[in-house]
Design a protein around this motif. Structure first.
Motif, mmCIF file in Angstrom:
data_model
loop_
_atom_site.group_PDB
_atom_site.id
_atom_site.type_symbol
_atom_site.label_atom_id
_atom_site.label_comp_id
_atom_site.label_asym_id
_atom_site.label_seq_id
_atom_site.Cartn_x
_atom_site.Cartn_y
_atom_site.Cartn_z
ATOM 1 N N LYS A 27 54.050 26.834 42.317
ATOM 2 C CA LYS A 27 52.635 26.055 42.662
ATOM 3 C C LYS A 27 51.473 26.245 41.590
ATOM 4 C CE LYS A 27 52.010 25.744 46.847
ATOM 5 N NZ LYS A 27 52.433 24.343 47.316
ATOM 6 N N LEU A 28 50.710 25.216 41.429
ATOM 7 C CA LEU A 28 49.209 25.398 40.589
ATOM 8 C C LEU A 28 48.157 25.040 41.759
ATOM 9 C CD1 LEU A 28 47.653 25.188 38.410
ATOM 10 C CD2 LEU A 28 47.934 22.982 37.813
ATOM 11 N N ILE A 29 47.471 25.940 41.751
ATOM 12 C CA ILE A 29 46.103 26.025 42.744
ATOM 13 C C ILE A 29 44.937 25.768 41.875
ATOM 14 C CG2 ILE A 29 44.596 27.065 44.276
ATOM 15 C CD1 ILE A 29 46.972 28.634 45.267
ATOM 16 N N TYR A 30 44.459 24.696 41.754
ATOM 17 C CA TYR A 30 43.157 24.374 40.742
ATOM 18 C C TYR A 30 42.020 24.140 41.376
ATOM 19 C CZ TYR A 30 41.002 21.872 36.709
ATOM 20 O OH TYR A 30 40.305 21.579 35.754
ATOM 21 N N ILE A 169 50.805 20.988 43.182
ATOM 22 C CA ILE A 169 49.548 21.164 42.836
ATOM 23 C C ILE A 169 48.480 20.994 44.028
ATOM 24 C CG2 ILE A 169 49.347 18.869 41.744
ATOM 25 C CD1 ILE A 169 47.304 20.204 39.857
ATOM 26 N N ILE A 170 47.544 21.578 44.375
ATOM 27 C CA ILE A 170 46.761 21.562 45.036
ATOM 28 C C ILE A 170 45.153 21.754 44.710
ATOM 29 C CG2 ILE A 170 46.493 23.958 46.372
ATOM 30 C CD1 ILE A 170 45.896 20.779 48.558
ATOM 31 N N ILE A 171 44.264 20.777 44.577
ATOM 32 C CA ILE A 171 43.144 20.859 43.962
ATOM 33 C C ILE A 171 41.984 20.915 45.277
ATOM 34 C CG2 ILE A 171 41.302 19.682 42.549
ATOM 35 C CD1 ILE A 171 43.674 18.546 41.011
ATOM 36 N N TYR A 172 41.410 22.074 45.019
ATOM 37 C CA TYR A 172 40.339 22.251 46.090
ATOM 38 C C TYR A 172 39.008 23.210 45.637
ATOM 39 C CZ TYR A 172 43.024 26.541 47.594
ATOM 40 O OH TYR A 172 43.555 27.822 47.755
ATOM 41 N N SER A 173 38.263 23.297 46.445
ATOM 42 C CA SER A 173 36.819 24.212 46.184
ATOM 43 C C SER A 173 37.155 25.558 45.978
ATOM 44 C CB SER A 173 35.940 24.002 47.219
ATOM 45 O OG SER A 173 34.851 24.870 46.914
ATOM 46 N N PHE A 174 36.497 26.398 44.966
ATOM 47 C CA PHE A 174 36.474 27.728 44.987
ATOM 48 C C PHE A 174 36.650 28.391 46.300
ATOM 49 C CE2 PHE A 174 35.954 26.861 40.929
ATOM 50 C CZ PHE A 174 34.747 27.050 40.357
ATOM 51 N N LEU A 177 39.652 29.463 48.517
ATOM 52 C CA LEU A 177 40.509 30.885 47.725
ATOM 53 C C LEU A 177 39.622 32.212 47.863
ATOM 54 C CD1 LEU A 177 43.490 30.870 46.760
ATOM 55 C CD2 LEU A 177 42.651 30.892 44.566
ATOM 56 N N LEU A 178 38.559 32.176 47.636
ATOM 57 C CA LEU A 178 37.530 33.268 47.281
ATOM 58 C C LEU A 178 36.975 33.987 48.456
ATOM 59 C CD1 LEU A 178 36.337 32.326 43.794
ATOM 60 C CD2 LEU A 178 38.156 33.670 44.175
ATOM 61 N N ASP A 179 36.517 32.945 49.451
ATOM 62 C CA ASP A 179 36.047 33.355 50.895
ATOM 63 C C ASP A 179 36.903 33.823 51.716
ATOM 64 O OD1 ASP A 179 34.879 33.340 53.447
ATOM 65 O OD2 ASP A 179 33.213 32.195 52.741
ATOM 66 N N PRO A 180 37.069 35.262 51.896
ATOM 67 C CA PRO A 180 38.107 35.892 52.718
ATOM 68 C C PRO A 180 38.272 35.171 54.107
ATOM 69 C CG PRO A 180 36.734 37.482 51.978
ATOM 70 C CD PRO A 180 36.077 36.242 51.600
ATOM 71 N N LYS A 181 37.531 34.597 55.017
ATOM 72 C CA LYS A 181 37.334 33.990 56.253
ATOM 73 C C LYS A 181 38.082 32.600 56.038
ATOM 74 C CE LYS A 181 33.964 36.500 58.704
ATOM 75 N NZ LYS A 181 32.516 36.210 59.609
ATOM 76 N N SER A 191 52.055 30.436 48.220
ATOM 77 C CA SER A 191 52.626 31.505 47.359
ATOM 78 C C SER A 191 51.936 32.361 46.562
ATOM 79 C CB SER A 191 53.960 30.562 46.660
ATOM 80 O OG SER A 191 53.518 29.909 45.845
ATOM 81 N N LYS A 192 52.311 33.411 46.529
ATOM 82 C CA LYS A 192 51.612 34.406 45.921
ATOM 83 C C LYS A 192 51.807 34.436 44.644
ATOM 84 C CE LYS A 192 50.269 36.195 50.006
ATOM 85 N NZ LYS A 192 48.900 36.133 50.336
ATOM 86 N N ASP A 193 52.985 33.779 43.991
ATOM 87 C CA ASP A 193 53.274 33.771 42.512
ATOM 88 C C ASP A 193 52.451 32.429 42.072
ATOM 89 O OD1 ASP A 193 55.122 31.730 43.673
ATOM 90 O OD2 ASP A 193 56.575 32.481 42.251
ATOM 91 N N ALA A 194 51.739 31.780 42.724
ATOM 92 C CA ALA A 194 51.083 30.579 42.211
ATOM 93 C C ALA A 194 50.270 30.888 40.917
ATOM 94 C CB ALA A 194 50.338 29.854 43.378
ATOM 95 N N ILE A 195 50.225 29.527 40.203
ATOM 96 C CA ILE A 195 49.179 29.584 38.992
ATOM 97 C C ILE A 195 47.803 29.160 39.573
ATOM 98 C CG2 ILE A 195 48.878 28.528 36.679
ATOM 99 C CD1 ILE A 195 51.994 27.816 36.820
ATOM 100 N N VAL A 196 47.000 29.927 39.231
ATOM 101 C CA VAL A 196 45.550 29.681 39.771
ATOM 102 C C VAL A 196 44.959 29.308 38.484
ATOM 103 C CG1 VAL A 196 43.465 30.477 41.072
ATOM 104 C CG2 VAL A 196 45.810 31.267 41.791
#
Length: 205
Positions: A27-30, A169-174, A177-181, A191-196
């Motif tokens: 998966k691509l996470i953009y 592919i999913i396109i969303y705001s930073f 992915l970065l805010d733990p909550k 998936s943990k092996d996604a391309i980010v």
């Protein structure tokens, strides 16, 4: 590089070619910063896939390109089509009213005793569909998803949320992915092996 030089489409072309070549297709996470930037990336992705479909040499390749799926996620406020909730001006109010009508306890009570609590019909309609088949394959901009929800009577926000594990592919705001909550709520099933990819990563901080 300055804007308008084709950085986004070049990067997407490279990664999608990689995804389509390998059968495991990671998966691509953009990640982008603003809603207009997310919508712009989705529009570029849509044009790219139209080109790839047109250039496919065999029916099998063409079908493979057509089945490539991508969605963008933004806030409930931007994707809500409930006639009353969508009128609210503050995102926090939209979030609260949405949760009141879609949380597990409310849904269980409302389904067991119709009329006892207010439920969202658009959210309820999603439950009648097969998981992973809430929206057809292809690339859907935010505007496309909103229109599809209006046409089909389904919630655009939860359509995207529930389709995230299934799309390429999913396109969303930073911060999704970065805010733990937020990531625990939104991105935990990815998936943990996604391309980010972080677009404009210098804005992270």
């Amino acid at each position: 590089m300055p804007s308008g030089t084709g950085k986004t489409v070049s990067l997407l072309s490279l990664i999608i070619s990689y995804q389509q070549f390998y059968p495991t297709r990671r998966k691509l996470i953009y990640c982008s910063r603003t809603v207009p930037e997310i919508e712009k990336a989705l529009a570029e992705l849509k044009r790219l896939m139209e080109y790839r479909i047109a250039q496919a040499e065999t029916d099998e390749e063409r079908e493979k390109e057509r089945n490539y799926s991508g969605l963008g996620l933004t806030s409930r406020k931007n994707l809500c089509i409930h006639p009353e909730v969508s009128k609210e001006k503050k995102g926090k109010v939209v979030d609260a009213r949405c949760r009141d009508m879609t949380n597990t306890a409310a849904c269980e009570k409302g389904r067991a005793d119709p009329g006892s609590v207010e439920l969202c019909d658009w959210h309820e309609n999603l439950g009648k569909l097969e998981p992973g088949s809430l929206i057809p394959p292809g690339i859907w901009t935010l505007a496309d998803v909103l229109q599809y929800g209006r046409d089909k009577g389904t919630c655009p926000y939860f359509t995207v949320r529930r389709m995230m594990p299934f799309v390429d592919i999913i396109i969303y705001s930073f911060h999704y992915l970065l805010d733990p909550k937020v990531a625990e709520q939104v991105s935990k099933e990815l998936s943990k092996d996604a391309i980010v990819v972080f677009d404009e990563a210098h804005n992270i901080g």
